[in-house]
Design a protein around this motif. Structure first.
Motif, PDB file in Angstrom:
ATOM      1  N   ILE A 271      44.473  -8.877 -89.194  1.00 15.61           N
ATOM      2  CA  ILE A 271      45.252 -10.045 -89.909  1.00 15.61           C
ATOM      3  C   ILE A 271      44.215 -11.017 -90.437  1.00 15.61           C
ATOM      4  O   ILE A 271      43.315 -11.245 -90.197  1.00 15.61           O
ATOM      5  CB  ILE A 271      46.178 -10.686 -89.092  1.00 15.61           C
ATOM      6  N   LEU A 272      44.576 -11.739 -91.583  1.00 17.05           N
ATOM      7  CA  LEU A 272      43.725 -12.786 -92.044  1.00 17.05           C
ATOM      8  C   LEU A 272      44.066 -14.079 -91.514  1.00 17.05           C
ATOM      9  O   LEU A 272      45.055 -14.407 -91.276  1.00 17.05           O
ATOM     10  CB  LEU A 272      43.774 -12.657 -93.643  1.00 17.05           C
ATOM     11  N   PRO A 273      43.175 -14.947 -91.346  1.00 10.57           N
ATOM     12  CA  PRO A 273      43.485 -16.358 -91.086  1.00 10.57           C
ATOM     13  C   PRO A 273      44.519 -17.020 -92.042  1.00 10.57           C
ATOM     14  O   PRO A 273      44.040 -16.667 -93.250  1.00 10.57           O
ATOM     15  CB  PRO A 273      42.157 -16.920 -91.105  1.00 10.57           C
ATOM     16  N   GLY A 274      45.658 -17.667 -91.476  1.00 11.96           N
ATOM     17  CA  GLY A 274      46.374 -18.099 -92.635  1.00 11.96           C
ATOM     18  C   GLY A 274      47.729 -18.137 -92.216  1.00 11.96           C
ATOM     19  O   GLY A 274      48.047 -18.142 -90.810  1.00 11.96           O
ATOM     20  N   GLY A 275      48.752 -18.122 -92.828  1.00 13.35           N
ATOM     21  CA  GLY A 275      50.167 -18.377 -92.595  1.00 13.35           C
ATOM     22  C   GLY A 275      50.292 -19.741 -92.575  1.00 13.35           C
ATOM     23  O   GLY A 275      50.360 -20.567 -93.708  1.00 13.35           O
ATOM     24  N   SER A 276      50.999 -20.299 -91.650  1.00 11.30           N
ATOM     25  CA  SER A 276      51.399 -21.794 -91.598  1.00 11.30           C
ATOM     26  C   SER A 276      50.112 -22.590 -91.314  1.00 11.30           C
ATOM     27  O   SER A 276      49.163 -22.244 -90.890  1.00 11.30           O
ATOM     28  CB  SER A 276      52.327 -21.910 -90.384  1.00 11.30           C
ATOM     29  N   PRO A 277      50.188 -23.873 -91.571  1.00 12.49           N
ATOM     30  CA  PRO A 277      49.130 -24.767 -91.582  1.00 12.49           C
ATOM     31  C   PRO A 277      48.539 -24.914 -89.727  1.00 12.49           C
ATOM     32  O   PRO A 277      47.525 -24.827 -89.591  1.00 12.49           O
ATOM     33  CB  PRO A 277      49.843 -26.207 -91.714  1.00 12.49           C
TER      34      PRO A 277
END
Length: 186
Positions: free
Chosen positions: A110-116
């Motif tokens: 998975i990549l760092p990210g998504g929700s804050p």
């Protein structure tokens, strides 16, 4: 408790050294100070994660970790001391197992990210990995409890799982890495 910091500046570090809690002085760019600084930076990153809207169980867990990291920094600042114990690591492992049990197994990176909140937690995870590397480097040249390294190793795993939990609870999917992704544009 008395006043610990009645005067903020002392001028004692102006020549490039800093005092450890045992009274000894070491170079500000030495491995012990690098490790202490990375643990402090990690604790600050967790403080940033805690500014996000988190469920109370995650907030309590991260607050406990912040206290542990302050203890770990204390251990690093007093050569020969030992504050982090096997019980600290077992507590992280129990939280890790509990939180990971509710997640689907990953089939891709998975990549760092998504929700804050998750993105901020990913930042904390990477700082944790650096803190671990700094502690490993220190342990290669000076005696250090192995629990410090183990704690940071487990914590980085826990933070990875927390990123996924935070995303899930916020209604975000994991951001999956796409191998050999074709990029648009000319």
């Amino acid at each position: 408790m008395g006043h610990r910091l009645s005067k903020i500046y002392t001028r004692t570090g102006d020549a490039g050294t800093t005092g450890l809690a045992d009274g000894s002085r070491v170079p500000k760019d030495g491995p012990r100070i690098e490790a202490i600084g990375a643990v402090d930076e990690l604790n600050s990153c967790l403080g940033l994660v805690l500014t996000e809207a988190l469920d109370e169980d995650l907030r309590a867990l991260l607050t406990d970790v912040q206290h542990d990291l302050f203890d770990l920094g204390g251990e690093l600042s007093i050569p020969g001391s030992s504050y982090i114990q096997q019980g600290h690591i077992q507590r992280l492992e129990a939280s890790l197992d509990r939180l990971n049990a509710g997640l689907e197994p990953l089939k891709e990176f998975i990549l760092p990210g998504g929700s804050p909140g998750a993105a901020t937690c990913h930042l904390a995870r990477t700082v944790c990995r650096r803190a671990e590397r700094e502690v490993v480097a220190l342990a290669s040249s000076e005696p250090l409890s192995p629990y410090c390294q183990q704690y940071l190793n487990r914590l980085s795993d826990l933070l990875f799982v927390l990123c996924r939990v935070i995303n899930r609870r916020a209604g975000y999917a994991d951001v999956l890495w796409q191998k050999n992704r074709v990029r648009g544009g000319a």
